[in-house]
Design an enzyme around this catalytic site. Structure first.
Site, PDB file in Angstrom:
ATOM      1  CB  ALA A  14      -0.909  -0.015   1.222  1.00 54.87           C
ATOM      2  CG  ASN A  15       0.018   4.690  -1.796  1.00 51.34           C
ATOM      3  OD1 ASN A  15      -0.692   5.588  -1.357  1.00 51.34           O
ATOM      4  ND2 ASN A  15      -0.305   3.987  -2.887  1.00 51.34           N
TER       5      ASN A  15
END
Ligand code: CTP
Ligand code: CA
Length: 227
Positions: free
Chosen positions: A33-34
């Site tokens: 993810a980010n």
């Protein structure tokens, strides 16, 4: 076309907005993810809605709730976001505020990767499609205005200017997301708008105010021929 009231200059116009992060599965229980919260994309969609636009809001798993009044399409991966964007077209304008993962894990499967002492799994990454570049370079049915974002930590304007050309975007909204700026995940933003005719740096202000400023500029472009 009938003249829209001054308060709703985007009445009758369809704007597509992507927002939030994407999640790329490693296995059924893990993902890459980010740190995108979805705050800026959500604020832009809300500002466009306030100007009367019909908004299709394609969002990854964001922290912020999607804007009321938009047609909301929830996705998880970059591949799903691409499909949702293609399905939402045509649009008069498209704003790509999502932080799309650049890679996905090749061969992520239905089985959980088990920990085996002394054996470190190797993830094989493959490049994701560049959704903005695909739309920016469309030869038929391209939105009148294609807006991308460039979150950078170094040489912000140089990288963002190159991105505008490489992705076929009309505008790039560039910002400096080094941790010390507090912009990523914060309530404020400081952006530079990069267009064919040059750069314009807006003062640091709330993400809501940045969104309003961008929506106003988008309305100016989309209503140019209506008068
Ligand atoms: N973008 C996209 N699809 C991708 C990657 C990016 O649509 N697969 C869009 C983003 O929504 C943003 C713009 O492209 O509007 C720039 O994203 P960014 O990550 O800054 O650009 P990259 O080309 O991926 O470059 P890098 O991550 O190396 O800075
Ligand atoms: Ca990227």
């Amino acid at each position: 076309k009938a003249l829209a009231p001054a308060q709703t200059p985007l009445a009758g116009q369809h704007v597509l907005v992507t927002s939030g992060p994407t999640h790329e599965p490693i296995d059924p229980v893990r993902y890459i993810a980010n740190r995108s919260s979805g705050a800026q994309g959500t604020a832009i969609a809300a500002a466009l809605l306030a100007l009367g636009a019909r908004v299709t809001f394609v969002t990854g798993p964001a922290e912020v709730s999607p804007p009321a009044g938009a047609d909301i399409v929830r996705v998880e991966t970059a591949a799903q976001m691409r499909a949702a964007v293609q399905a939402a077209l045509p649009a008069d304008a498209a704003v790509f505020a999502a932080a799309v993962a650049d890679w996905h894990v090749d061969g992520a499967g239905a089985s959980k990767i088990k920990k085996v002492a002394g054996q470190i799994p190797q993830l094989h990454l493959r490049e994701n499609p560049d959704i903005l570049a695909e739309v920016g370079h469309m030869t038929q049915g391209r939105p009148t205005l294609v807006v991308g974002f460039a979150a950078e930590t170094d040489d912000v304007i140089t990288h963002a200017t190159a991105k505008r050309l490489r992705k076929g975007a009309d505008w790039i909204v560039a910002n400096d997301v080094r941790p010390e700026t507090g912009i990523m995940g914060g309530a404020e933003n400081e952006v530079t708008l990069i267009t064919e005719s040059g750069t314009e740096t807006l003062p640091r202000m709330s993400k809501t105010d940045v969104a309003a400023a961008l929506a106003r500029r988008i309305a100016t472009v989309l209503t140019k021929d209506d008068a």
